[in-house]
Scaffold this motif. Structure first.
Motif, PDB file in Angstrom:
ATOM      1  N   GLN A   1      30.536  27.629  54.430  1.00  0.00           N
ATOM      2  CA  GLN A   1      29.887  26.585  55.204  1.00  0.00           C
ATOM      3  C   GLN A   1      28.524  26.261  54.615  1.00  0.00           C
ATOM      4  N   ARG A   2      28.138  24.982  54.736  1.00  0.00           N
ATOM      5  CA  ARG A   2      26.821  24.536  54.262  1.00  0.00           C
ATOM      6  C   ARG A   2      26.266  23.540  55.274  1.00  0.00           C
ATOM      7  N   PRO A   3      25.113  23.874  55.893  1.00  0.00           N
ATOM      8  CA  PRO A   3      24.532  22.919  56.842  1.00  0.00           C
ATOM      9  C   PRO A   3      23.815  21.788  56.105  1.00  0.00           C
ATOM     10  N   VAL A   4      23.946  20.575  56.641  1.00  0.00           N
ATOM     11  CA  VAL A   4      23.232  19.417  56.110  1.00  0.00           C
ATOM     12  C   VAL A   4      22.257  18.986  57.202  1.00  0.00           C
ATOM     13  N   ILE A   5      20.976  19.183  56.941  1.00  0.00           N
ATOM     14  CA  ILE A   5      19.927  18.888  57.924  1.00  0.00           C
ATOM     15  C   ILE A   5      19.534  17.417  57.795  1.00  0.00           C
ATOM     16  N   MET A   6      19.501  16.721  58.948  1.00  0.00           N
ATOM     17  CA  MET A   6      19.169  15.291  58.952  1.00  0.00           C
ATOM     18  C   MET A   6      18.051  15.027  59.959  1.00  0.00           C
TER      19      MET A   6
ATOM     20  N   TYR B   1      27.139  10.640  58.067  1.00  0.00           N
ATOM     21  CA  TYR B   1      27.048  11.398  56.822  1.00  0.00           C
ATOM     22  C   TYR B   1      28.316  11.239  55.986  1.00  0.00           C
ATOM     23  N   ARG B   2      29.464  11.263  56.647  1.00  0.00           N
ATOM     24  CA  ARG B   2      30.738  11.128  55.934  1.00  0.00           C
ATOM     25  C   ARG B   2      30.863   9.762  55.257  1.00  0.00           C
ATOM     26  N   GLU B   3      30.427   8.703  55.946  1.00  0.00           N
ATOM     27  CA  GLU B   3      30.587   7.348  55.422  1.00  0.00           C
ATOM     28  C   GLU B   3      29.475   6.923  54.460  1.00  0.00           C
ATOM     29  N   LEU B   4      28.227   7.358  54.724  1.00  0.00           N
ATOM     30  CA  LEU B   4      27.099   6.829  53.953  1.00  0.00           C
ATOM     31  C   LEU B   4      26.244   7.881  53.257  1.00  0.00           C
ATOM     32  N   GLY B   5      26.376   9.151  53.585  1.00  0.00           N
ATOM     33  CA  GLY B   5      25.561  10.184  52.965  1.00  0.00           C
ATOM     34  C   GLY B   5      24.202  10.313  53.638  1.00  0.00           C
ATOM     35  N   THR B   6      23.276  11.001  52.988  1.00  0.00           N
ATOM     36  CA  THR B   6      21.960  11.237  53.589  1.00  0.00           C
ATOM     37  C   THR B   6      20.976  10.103  53.335  1.00  0.00           C
ATOM     38  N   ASP B   7      21.238   9.260  52.365  1.00  0.00           N
ATOM     39  CA  ASP B   7      20.312   8.152  52.059  1.00  0.00           C
ATOM     40  C   ASP B   7      20.774   6.852  52.721  1.00  0.00           C
TER      41      ASP B   7
ATOM     42  N   ASP C   1      19.611   5.112  55.145  1.00  0.00           N
ATOM     43  CA  ASP C   1      18.589   4.103  55.444  1.00  0.00           C
ATOM     44  C   ASP C   1      18.265   3.244  54.234  1.00  0.00           C
ATOM     45  N   ASP C   2      18.271   3.829  53.036  1.00  0.00           N
ATOM     46  CA  ASP C   2      18.019   3.048  51.819  1.00  0.00           C
ATOM     47  C   ASP C   2      19.171   2.111  51.499  1.00  0.00           C
ATOM     48  N   ARG C   3      20.363   2.443  51.932  1.00  0.00           N
ATOM     49  CA  ARG C   3      21.532   1.618  51.660  1.00  0.00           C
ATOM     50  C   ARG C   3      21.711   0.504  52.687  1.00  0.00           C
ATOM     51  N   VAL C   4      21.494   0.828  53.958  1.00  0.00           N
ATOM     52  CA  VAL C   4      21.862  -0.085  55.036  1.00  0.00           C
ATOM     53  C   VAL C   4      20.746  -1.044  55.420  1.00  0.00           C
ATOM     54  N   LEU C   5      19.570  -0.519  55.740  1.00  0.00           N
ATOM     55  CA  LEU C   5      18.512  -1.359  56.311  1.00  0.00           C
ATOM     56  C   LEU C   5      18.082  -2.532  55.427  1.00  0.00           C
TER      57      LEU C   5
END
Length: 184
Positions: free
Chosen positions: A62-67, A107-113, A115-119
């Motif tokens: 397991q690996r946690p992804v902190i957002m 996270y599954r659809e867009l990843g951690t970045d 905001d840089d992709r969508v906004l």
């Protein structure tokens, strides 16, 4: 004496290995953050959102992804045309945050970045479509109405990407040189 030193070194080695194992099984989620868990055995991102605090994790599996889920400001600049074909430099300030319940899907659809992709893309799209419905004079005289229409359209578009917009405001509005000379 040698036996005592041997036992002491063996105990300290076992303690170090034990401390390392316990440390690699724990992770912290700070205030204003949430975590989603990536699990290699269960096939990717788990559907649960993990709140603040100290939590257990199975190392290697397991690996946690902190957002970050705090409200953040984003400025979206755009050069667009009005109804009467005047060029307008406009900047929009957006206060946004992700929808916490939708973090695994986000996270599954867009990843951690995300905001840089969508906004920037939805901001430019909405600005261009709304500003094109007004002429230059109306942009100045009906600024509040224009801002409300931009906010309403942006809210609709942001919901598709699991984002919540707390505030949307026009911060900067200037026209092209030709229009400024014509006014003078």
């Amino acid at each position: 004496m040698d036996k005592a030193l041997g036992r002491l070194s063996a105990m300290s080695g076992a303690l170090a290995v034990g401390a390392f194992t316990v440390n690699s099984c724990l992770y912290n989620v700070d205030g204003g953050e949430r975590a989603v868990m990536f699990d290699t055995l269960r096939g990717g991102i788990l559907p649960d959102v993990i709140g603040e605090g100290t939590h257990f994790v199975i190392p290697v599996i397991q690996r946690p992804v902190i957002m970050d889920v705090r409200t953040k400001a984003r400025e979206i600049p755009s050069v667009t045309g009005t109804k009467d074909l005047q060029m307008v430099n406009i900047k929009l300030r957006v206060l946004w945050r992700p929808v916490e319940e939708e973090l695994p899907r986000l996270y599954r659809e867009l990843g951690t970045d995300f905001d840089d992709r969508v906004l920037p893309s939805i901001g430019n799209e909405v600005l261009k479509s709304v500003v094109a419905q007004y002429n230059a004079e109306e942009l100045l005289s009906k600024r509040a109405e224009v801002s409300e229409r931009i906010k309403a359209e942006l809210l609709k578009r942001a919901q598709h990407f699991h984002l919540t917009l707390d505030d949307v405001a026009i911060t900067h509005l200037t026209f092209g040189r030709e229009f400024m000379k014509a006014i003078e």
